[in-house]
Design a protein around this motif. Structure first.
Motif, PDB file in Angstrom:
ATOM      1  N   THR A   1       0.855  -1.195   0.000  1.00 27.53           N
ATOM      2  CA  THR A   1       0.000   0.000   0.000  1.00 27.53           C
ATOM      3  C   THR A   1       0.885   1.237   0.000  1.00 27.53           C
ATOM      4  N   ILE A   2       0.478   2.217  -0.820  1.00 25.15           N
ATOM      5  CA  ILE A   2       1.215   3.480  -0.915  1.00 25.15           C
ATOM      6  C   ILE A   2       0.218   4.623  -0.795  1.00 25.15           C
TER       7      ILE A   2
ATOM      8  N   ASN B   1       4.180  11.055   3.034  1.00 26.58           N
ATOM      9  CA  ASN B   1       4.046   9.792   2.320  1.00 26.58           C
ATOM     10  C   ASN B   1       4.014   8.609   3.285  1.00 26.58           C
TER      11      ASN B   1
ATOM     12  N   HIS C   1       4.153   4.024   3.058  1.00 30.85           N
ATOM     13  CA  HIS C   1       4.141   2.778   2.296  1.00 30.85           C
ATOM     14  C   HIS C   1       4.524   1.623   3.219  1.00 30.85           C
TER      15      HIS C   1
ATOM     16  N   LEU D   1       5.931  -1.314   1.629  1.00 29.76           N
ATOM     17  CA  LEU D   1       6.456  -2.163   0.564  1.00 29.76           C
ATOM     18  C   LEU D   1       7.409  -3.237   1.092  1.00 29.76           C
TER      19      LEU D   1
END
Length: 459
Positions: free
Chosen positions: A130-131, A321, A323, A325
């Motif tokens: 998810t970003i 931001n 994430h 990942l």
């Protein structure tokens, strides 16, 4: 008992009065003045309503352009699940581990582990994740496009207001045209009634004279033919009047075509201001001229915006931001700056700039040319209203002369010194003089309105 009967009868009377009041009151013709009809037309006509909506749209466009001064905030979210990791590689431990460490590893690790270190290992990452990001970008320099865009939106709003003024002028002109057509037709109806009464009197006198044997029956036939002609003219007038009423009611948004108008045709019109340039108003006060100026201003701003599109643009921004990942949540913030320099676009951009310059030159030439035409229109409107004023004065003198001519011919016929045809011709000349005066008065009012619109002079 008597009191009850009286109260009962009084209630019935009141009920009957209320019934007739609410039943027949709407059928009573309402009377409108010229100004009331203009106000109704300006409020209900489709042209002015459309122009007002254009102003509202241009206001929203101006407000939209103002928002470009503020940062552009955007949020982005992404979730993905791939059939394999997006980051894949192969690691050979034997190539990474120094050869000097191998004896020590051979003593501490079992044989299976040492065998595994000798084989390559496949690694796969970011198969799903998810970003998310939240960015705010503030333009610092974009070639002036934001400033010029706001000015252009303001010019568009001002142009919309000028278009509304032009629409209102046209609606006012059309309303007056219909109004004075009705006035002209109603005045001609009055002339018809006067002529009918005159012919009836002549017919009675001739009939008596024929019975007495002192006049020929042919004279009576001539009068009757003239009466038939007048009846035919009356039918045509009634039909024309009903059509113009329908047109005026539709144009002004009236609920009924059964209405009357209030007017006066015996007012002495004011003379046109004399002297060179008197009453011509100012060219700069005309909405047509101001609209041409706005077109020049808009063309200049569009040229500047086109130049700005081919200049470098600089923006600064900040973002937050997130994430996961690498199978763990990770957040971070950042500041950034962007510089965009159009390079290949200058080829086509140079031609676009030249095109905008040509359009600006065209707008300036149209302003100069149409300004001359507007000045000519101002002078023509002045000449037309002067001519209409003089024609009205001539028409008034003609009525006086026609009345005297009719009186003399009637006396001559009664004295037996003239023919019936001379009397009927005098009657016809009188009717034409009255009709011409009516048309001249209506024409003067229409020319006067055109004069005010064309010159901006408050007459």
């Amino acid at each position: 008992m008597n009191t009850r009967i009286i109260n009962k009868n009084f209630g019935k009377v009141i009920g009957v009065l209320l019934f007739y009041l609410f039943t027949f009151l709407p059928l009573i013709a309402q009377t409108y003045s010229l100004q009331q009809l203009k106000d109704s037309a300006l409020q209900n006509n489709i042209a002015t309503r459309s122009a007002r909506l254009d102003i509202e749209a241009s206001q929203q466009q101006r407000k939209e352009a103002f928002t470009k001064f503020f940062p552009n905030v955007s949020g982005t979210g992404l979730w993905f699940n791939a059939n394999k990791g997006m980051a894949q590689t192969t690691i050979n431990p034997s190539e990474i581990i120094p050869s000097s460490l191998m004896p020590a590893l051979a003593q501490s690790l079992p044989a299976e582990a040492l065998l595994a270190l000798a084989n390559p290992i496949d690694i796969s990452m970011m198969k799903n994740g998810t970003i998310g990001s939240l960015m705010a970008v503030q333009p610092v320099f974009v070639g002036g496009r934001i400033i010029y865009g706001n000015k252009l939106a303001k010019v568009g709003e001002e142009a919309s207001r000028l278009q509304l003024q032009l629409s209102e002028n046209e609606v006012e002109k059309t309303t007056e045209l219909y109004f004075w057509q009705i006035v002209s037709l109603q005045e001609k109806q009055k002339t018809i009634e006067t002529v009918k009464a005159l012919l009836n009197d002549i017919a009675k006198d001739v009939d008596v004279a024929v019975r007495a044997g002192v006049a020929m029956r042919n004279d009576l036939l001539q009068v009757q033919l003239r009466q038939n002609e007048i009846e035919s003219q009356e039918l045509e007038l009634n039909n024309a009047l009903s059509i113009v009423r329908l047109l005026l009611a539709q144009y002004c948004g009236l609920n009924s075509t059964e209405f009357d108008i209030s007017y006066q045709t015996n007012e002495t019109p004011l003379p046109v201001p004399q002297g060179k340039g008197a009453g011509l108003g100012s060219l700069f006060s005309l909405p047509e001229y101001n609209l041409l100026q706005k077109q020049v201003e808009a063309a200049n701003l569009q040229k500047k915006m086109t130049i700005g599109e081919n200049l470098p643009s600089v923006s600064i921004g900040a973002g937050y931001n997130y994430h996961n990942l690498l199978d763990r949540d990770h957040t971070f913030g950042m500041l950034f700056a962007t510089v965009s320099v159009p390079i290949s676009d200058w080829w086509g951009g140079s031609h676009a700039i030249k095109r905008r310059k040509i359009e600006q030159q065209k707008a300036e030439e149209q302003l100069a040319d149409n300004s001359k035409l507007l000045e000519i229109r101002m002078q023509k409107a002045r000449n037309d209203v002067e001519e209409a004023y003089q024609q009205l004065a001539i028409a008034r003198r003609s009525i006086e002369q026609a009345e005297e001519n009719l009186r003399l011919n009637r006396n001559f016929y009664q004295a037996g010194t003239s023919k019936m045809s001379d009397l009927l011709e005098a009657q016809m000349l009188y009717q034409k003089a009255c009709d011409k005066h009516t048309d001249a008065y209506a024409n003067y009012q229409n020319r006067l309105l055109e004069y005010r619109h064309a010159t901006g002079f408050k007459y």
